[in-house]
Design a protein around this motif. Structure first.
Motif, PDB file in Angstrom:
ATOM      1  N   LEU A 162       0.764  -1.229  -0.090  1.00  0.00           N
ATOM      2  CA  LEU A 162      -0.050   0.122  -0.039  1.00  0.00           C
ATOM      3  C   LEU A 162       0.871   1.329   0.042  1.00  0.00           C
ATOM      4  N   VAL A 163       1.944   1.321   0.589  1.00  0.00           N
ATOM      5  CA  VAL A 163       2.911   2.316   0.856  1.00  0.00           C
ATOM      6  C   VAL A 163       3.323   2.642  -0.533  1.00  0.00           C
ATOM      7  N   GLU A 164       3.544   1.763  -1.136  1.00  0.00           N
ATOM      8  CA  GLU A 164       4.375   2.158  -2.548  1.00  0.00           C
ATOM      9  C   GLU A 164       3.009   2.626  -3.598  1.00  0.00           C
ATOM     10  N   LEU A 165       1.942   2.244  -3.306  1.00  0.00           N
ATOM     11  CA  LEU A 165       0.749   2.706  -4.296  1.00  0.00           C
ATOM     12  C   LEU A 165       0.420   4.250  -3.667  1.00  0.00           C
ATOM     13  N   GLY A 166       0.995   4.649  -2.441  1.00  0.00           N
ATOM     14  CA  GLY A 166       0.545   5.933  -1.839  1.00  0.00           C
ATOM     15  C   GLY A 166      -0.957   5.826  -1.327  1.00  0.00           C
TER      16      GLY A 166
END
Length: 245
Positions: A162-166
């Motif tokens: 999720l963090v890589e997807l913002g």
């Protein structure tokens, strides 16, 4: 398709940014020692015959009516629980209809992130939601099982996905004294966050007795001084947005 709902709060300013309508879905796959909403744990199916009267089986249309009543006064919707992502198919349809009717309203998910969110079948769900508020209750797998009954392998993988997807709004850890090593936990979780986004909000939350099952856990609220010590650990690891609640 219908959702199993414990309660709806029309106005909340603690479940994400701005004034929000919060929907607490029924059913959770965790059994946390410090659960503040134990009445939301039991899982019911849409057609279960033993659903208590205070739990609602709601259609998309019925929830949209609830939103319609307050839409001019809110900035978005937050779904919580229980563990709302267990009903991700319903949420996908709900968020889709919300976006059709009120383009300015954001859809936030308050989740333990224990179910795999990366499989292709959940892509539409991930795409339609705006942000996730993710609980990382412990970093060490054994500690996580002690606190929740379940391993955190999916939680950590979901965080990275999720963090890589913002898609993450904030990461949260509840601090319960004398159960696990809180300093080591905050140290490891803040290092994980810093590896991806040092500006991401990390919220460390004081354990409070409100709503907790006394027969399951007897604990006390950590001091402000101790919380500040934990905050310094996270800041030392590079995080710039650490909040004590």
């Amino acid at each position: 398709m219908k959702g199993i709902v414990n309660k709806i709060i029309p106005f909340s300013n603690v479940d994400g940014p701005g004034n929000r309508l919060s929907i607490f879905f029924q059913g959770c796959n965790y059994d946390c020692l410090y659960c503040h909403n134990p009445e939301t744990i039991e899982i019911f199916g849409e057609k279960s015959e033993n659903i208590p009267e205070d739990i609602s089986v709601m259609s998309i249309e019925k929830i949209l009516e609830e939103i319609e009543n307050v839409a001019p006064f809110i900035s978005g919707i937050t779904v919580s629980g229980g563990e709302c992502s267990l009903q991700w198919r319903f949420l996908t349809e709900l968020f889709t209809e919300i976006k059709k009717n009120w383009k300015r309203l954001t859809c936030f998910v308050d989740s333990n992130c224990s179910i795999p969110l990366w499989p292709e079948e959940k892509k539409k769900f991930i795409d339609i939601l705006d942000k996730v508020m993710i609980d990382i209750k412990a970093f060490d797998k054994k500690d996580h099982i002690l606190m929740t009954g379940i391993s955190n392998e999916n939680v950590i993988r979901n965080f990275k996905y999720l963090v890589e997807l913002g898609k993450i709004y904030e990461v949260r850890t509840v601090i319960v004294p004398e159960i696990i090593d809180n300093e080591k936990t905050v140290d490891n979780i803040s290092k994980l966050i810093a590896e991806y986004d040092k500006s991401l909000k990390y919220k460390i939350i004081k354990y409070r007795q409100n709503g907790v099952r006394e027969e399951v856990l007897k604990a006390y609220t950590p001091s402000e001084e101790y919380m500040k010590k934990l905050k310094k650990i996270a800041e030392k690891n590079g995080l710039s947005n650490v909040v004590i609640v």
